[in-house]
Design a protein around this motif. Sequence first.
Motif: not given
Length: 399
Positions: A272-274, A340-341, A346-349, A364-365
């Motif tokens: 997701x970060x990527x 949890x992290x 994923x949501x922030x991405x 991510x979603x």
Amino acid sequence: MTGDDAHLDPVDPVDLFALDGDLSAAEVATRDRVRALVDEHVRPHVAGWFADGVFPRDLVPHLAEAGLLGMHLHGYGCAGASAVEYGLAMAELEAGDSGIRTFVSVQGSLAMSAIAKHGSPEQKERWLPGMAAGDLVGCFGLTEPTAGSDPAAMRTTATLVGDEWVIEGSKRWIGLASIADVAVIWAKADDGEGVRVRGFLVPTSTPGFTATPIEPKLSLRASVQCDVRLAGVRVPADAILPHHPGLAGPFACLDEARYGIVWGATGAARDSLGAALAHAGAREQFGRPLAAFQLTQAKLVDMALEVARGQLLALRLGRLKDAGRLEPHMISAGKLANVRSALDVARTARTVLGGDGVTLEHSPLRHALNLESVRTYEGTDEVHTLILGRHLTGHAAFR
């Protein structure tokens, strides 16, 4: 870069703490091999699998050929990999999709582990080689419609009638059940020493065994979970798993699966970060790439910190497991913290991706939706919180 530095590999900006330096050559090779498998066989197709709600059966031979089925087990065609190698593989699979890691987890950490830990030599020879080769698929029937977080409340029973066990009951959210060849079914049985939870190996072709995929789902769509009905299912007396009666039997397998989740969640978060990093670097608004804005950088930094912390936690637990020092409360801490992290990442991405983030073009979603299942199975947040609370205080607060 100076001439003296030109020979160095480029630094991965996501590896904030140079974690690769703490991995052995064999561990890096395992990670890279599974990453290449995911790049070739999962990433090009996973959006379609998720959209269509199908599990790709033709992927199983590739997973088996890579030694990923029961890879932490020894003998019977299993790879006998270390705990850290297994964890790295789970992270790479879940970077592709949680549903694919779930298949490997159900097959290896649950069904195969149950047979390896609790089965007879004959049962191991009968099932494990074919399962390691991907020729046979297994499932693990513990959860019931009215007994999820409280497996002691299960209603499924096994009664010895002559030289056969007769099993009656229902299971729910059983991964792979509709494509499985054998089911490890946990039931309450009078085994001569009282009524206790016992495991039984039930070929899914046995009359009275019915598995119905649960649809529609909003999560783990590239996987399969089922309702299972056991209506007068008859298996021979030697179908019972002979060792470790009671709930300690299934719990030992759940700990194996939970350990894999600790690592798997880091893969979903890293992917997701990527995706967010790539989009932020390419997308321009107000004449600048998104990555040049302070608010976007704050999101990227927060996500990178969470990914790095999750990877460090997973590696610590892996080293403890390889040393024979990993305890159940540690696994609960890892599962609770990392899932949890990963959900937060994923949501922030997705927010970095803007409106494009709600399409299956981006991961991510999809990861966030999958992780809602991952946070629920193998123990909810609440169950792991209470396990840790009991460890800290000495008081069990489950009731």
